[in-house]
Structures are given as structure tokens and as C-alpha cells.
Design a protein around this motif. Structure first.
Motif, PDB file in Angstrom:
ATOM      1  N   ILE A 141      89.821 -10.839 -11.197  1.00 41.96           N
ATOM      2  CA  ILE A 141      89.748  -9.456 -11.677  1.00 41.96           C
ATOM      3  C   ILE A 141      88.833  -9.363 -12.888  1.00 41.96           C
ATOM      4  O   ILE A 141      88.042  -8.421 -13.014  1.00 41.96           O
ATOM      5  CB  ILE A 141      91.159  -8.940 -12.007  1.00 41.96           C
ATOM      6  CG1 ILE A 141      91.967  -8.755 -10.719  1.00 41.96           C
ATOM      7  CG2 ILE A 141      91.091  -7.624 -12.770  1.00 41.96           C
ATOM      8  CD1 ILE A 141      93.415  -8.418 -10.948  1.00 41.96           C
ATOM      9  N   HIS A 275      94.421  -6.398  -7.375  1.00 43.43           N
ATOM     10  CA  HIS A 275      95.616  -6.016  -8.117  1.00 43.43           C
ATOM     11  C   HIS A 275      96.846  -5.981  -7.207  1.00 43.43           C
ATOM     12  O   HIS A 275      97.942  -6.394  -7.611  1.00 43.43           O
ATOM     13  CB  HIS A 275      95.414  -4.659  -8.781  1.00 43.43           C
ATOM     14  CG  HIS A 275      94.665  -4.721 -10.072  1.00 43.43           C
ATOM     15  ND1 HIS A 275      93.287  -4.652 -10.147  1.00 43.43           N
ATOM     16  CD2 HIS A 275      95.097  -4.867 -11.359  1.00 43.43           C
ATOM     17  CE1 HIS A 275      92.912  -4.733 -11.409  1.00 43.43           C
ATOM     18  NE2 HIS A 275      93.983  -4.874 -12.172  1.00 43.43           N
ATOM     19  N   ARG A 279     100.384  -8.299  -7.620  1.00 47.55           N
ATOM     20  CA  ARG A 279     101.707  -7.776  -7.954  1.00 47.55           C
ATOM     21  C   ARG A 279     102.665  -7.679  -6.769  1.00 47.55           C
ATOM     22  O   ARG A 279     103.839  -7.345  -6.959  1.00 47.55           O
ATOM     23  CB  ARG A 279     101.572  -6.402  -8.590  1.00 47.55           C
ATOM     24  CG  ARG A 279     101.128  -5.294  -7.659  1.00 47.55           C
ATOM     25  CD  ARG A 279     101.102  -3.950  -8.365  1.00 47.55           C
ATOM     26  NE  ARG A 279     100.832  -2.867  -7.466  1.00 47.55           N
ATOM     27  CZ  ARG A 279      99.646  -2.403  -7.172  1.00 47.55           C
ATOM     28  NH1 ARG A 279      98.570  -2.956  -7.717  1.00 47.55           N
ATOM     29  NH2 ARG A 279      99.484  -1.381  -6.324  1.00 47.55           N
TER      30      ARG A 279
END
Length: 307
Positions: A141, A275, A279
Motif C-alpha cells: 500500500i 486494503h 482487513r
């Protein structure tokens, strides 16, 4: 339990030179040695003295490891930093796999005891994925954000869409209508499963070229080119077209703007994919942990009532 921050994804496995790895390895070794040396009447099971001892250790580990989420939110608490707790969480969670398995004596059935064991395996597996995710995706990221951030990219996509419409106005109402539809059909993100899988809905912009230019290229265009490649292909061909023909410059500019827009959409979707994959484990790990705690309580109550 809550997710570790990206800043701590590096180094927590080697906290204090891997102190918790040695502690977990010692616990696993002692448990394994005791299991090998133990000779109960009949087959090993959770009802022997060693079974009760391993079960007590395993239950204590489950409760203590689940406390990490609470501990992480107590920013003013004293003691080991969160990074140390996270290191202990990982290594002792792996040790729990052996302790819990030895506690069962490899006796399974369709009951609450086996359910608790299966939930323990699921929690450990989801936690292992979390370790992999937080060791891999934060750096990806960071590299991805080297050229900006998602808010800036979204604003630029909107601006490029407006530029494309302004250029399309000069090429006629039909082109304007197609570009407007193209803007409306852009898909950024989608639902969580689409983000997780990294779906890339592409807008085929070949039809955006006015007929007078499209017919010139139709015989040479590959039918298998993806949307972005099609844009670049047509732009290169238009560059070689007759510069005196009206609208060639606008058509070339339109395709360049759309190519930039599509590239930004791809970049945003990639950012969302990274992302989402980082998660996703929390959506499994936390509910499974709560289910494990409930099953563990039921397991303990059943043991004291019926055994």
C-alpha cells in the motif's frame, strides 16, 4: 480483537529478539514431552490428569489471547507495549494449536467439545492469515501511494470525466452521449467481495471514436485488446491519420483523457483490493474468537456437569 496498525507490521515477530517464540516453543516442547511420557489407563483423553492440565493451559491461553483487543485500547495501561503483546499473541496462538490438540487425545465426535476444538482451529487459521496480511500488504500500500492518495485520485477521475465531456461536445451530440454513459458506467470498488477479488470492470471506449475515424481503423484493430490497450492503440493510429481532417486532434485528445481516467480507476481499485485483503481477516477472526469463547464456556460447563 482489533487490527494492529500498519506501523507495527514490521518487527513484532522479532520483538525482543523473538522472546515469545522461545516461550511458545518451550511450552509446546514441554506439552509434547509430557504427552509422550504419560501412560494413562486406556487411550489418552481430556479426562486424565494431563488432559485436565493441558485443557486448563489451553483455556487460559484462549482467554488471555482474546484479551489483546481490550489491552490494545487501554493506551494508558502500563507494562509491555502493544508490539510485545502482539508478538506473544502470535507465537502463543501457534503453541495453543499443539496444546489444544494434545488435550483432546485425538478423540473427536459430534459434540460441543469438538466444536470448541474446530473453532479454535478456525481462529488460529484466521490469525495466521492476519500475520501474513500485515507482513505483506502495508508495504504494498505504501508503494502504491507513492504517486498520491485515493482522495486525490477520485478527484482527478471526476476532473478527467468532465474534460472528456467537454471534448466530446466538440465532436458531436452522439459522442457526448456515449462519453456521458461511459462516465456513469465506471465502477470503483463495488461491494466487499468485489474489492477482495479485485474485480476490474473495464469500459470499452472503442465506440467513443466518431464513425469517420473509427471506420478508418476498424480493419486494423485487434478484437482481443483490453479496454486500456484499445485506447492506446487507437490513439497511436490516430496520430498517423490525416492531420488535416477535421476533429482528429479532438478525437486523439479525447482518447488520451479517457486512457488517463481508466488508469486512475484501475489504481483506485487496486488500492481498495489491497486494503480489503489486509482487513478481511478481522471480519472472521473477531466473530470466530467470540464463538470460541462461548463454545469454551459450554465445554467447561459440560465437563464439570457430566464427567
Amino acid at each position: 480483537m482489533s487490527a494492529p496498525t500498519p506501523q507495527m507490521h514490521t518487527g513484532f515477530l522479532l520483538y525482543r529478539r523473538g522472546r515469545w517464540a522461545y516461550v511458545a516453543a518451550a511450552l509446546a516442547a514441554i506439552s509434547g514431552l509430557a504427552y509422550v511420557l504419560h501412560h494413562p489407563h486406556g487411550a489418552p483423553n481430556g479426562g486424565t490428569w494431563l488432559g485436565y492440565a493441558l485443557g486448563t493451559i489451553g483455556a487460559a491461553l484462549v482467554v488471555w489471547l482474546a484479551w489483546l483487543g481490550v489491552r490494545k485500547r487501554r493506551y494508558r495501561s502500563s507494562g509491555a507495549p502493544v508490539q510485545g503483546w502482539l508478538s506473544a499473541h502470535v507465537y502463543l496462538g501457534l503453541a495453543l494449536l499443539l496444546v489444544g490438540t494434545l488435550h483432546t487425545g485425538l478423540h473427536f465426535g459430534w459434540n460441543i467439545h469438538t466444536l470448541a476444538y474446530v473453532l479454535m482451529l478456525c481462529v488460529i487459521a484466521s490469525g495466521a492469515y492476519g500475520v501474513i496480511a500485515y507482513s505483506r500488504y502495508p508495504s504494498a500500500i505504501t508503494r502504491h501511494h507513492a504517486q498520491g492518495n485515493r482522495d486525490a485520485w477520485l478527484a482527478e477521475v471526476f476532473d478527467l470525466g468532465e474534460q472528456a465531456l467537454a471534448i466530446a461536445d466538440r465532436l458531436g451530440a452522439d459522442v457526448h452521449r456515449v462519453v456521458l454513459r461511459s462516465n456513469d458506467r465506471l465502477r470503483i470498488g463495488g461491494n466487499f467481495l468485489q474489492q477482495l477479488r479485485g474485480i476490474r470492470p473495464q469500459t470499452d471506449v472503442a465506440s467513443l471514436l466518431p464513425p469517420m475515424f473509427r471506420s478508418k481503423l476498424e480493419g486494423e484493430r485487434s478484437q482481443d485488446l483490453p479496454a486500456t490497450s484499445t485506447v492506446m492503440f487507437m490513439a497511436s493510429r490516430i496520430t498517423r491519420a490525416d492531420k488535416l481532417r477535421s476533429g482528429v486532434g479532438d478525437a486523439r485528445q479525447l482518447l488520451d483523457v479517457l486512457a488517463q481516467r481508466n488508469a486512475l480507476v484501475e489504481r483506485i481499485n487496486e488500492d481498495l483490493r489491497l486494503h480489503a485483503r489486509m482487513r478481511v481477516w478481522l471480519y472472521l477472526h473477531v466473530p470466530l474468537t467470540l464463538a470460541l469463547l462461548a463454545a469454551l464456556i459450554a465445554h467447561i460447563v459440560a465437563v464439570f456437569i457430566y464427567w
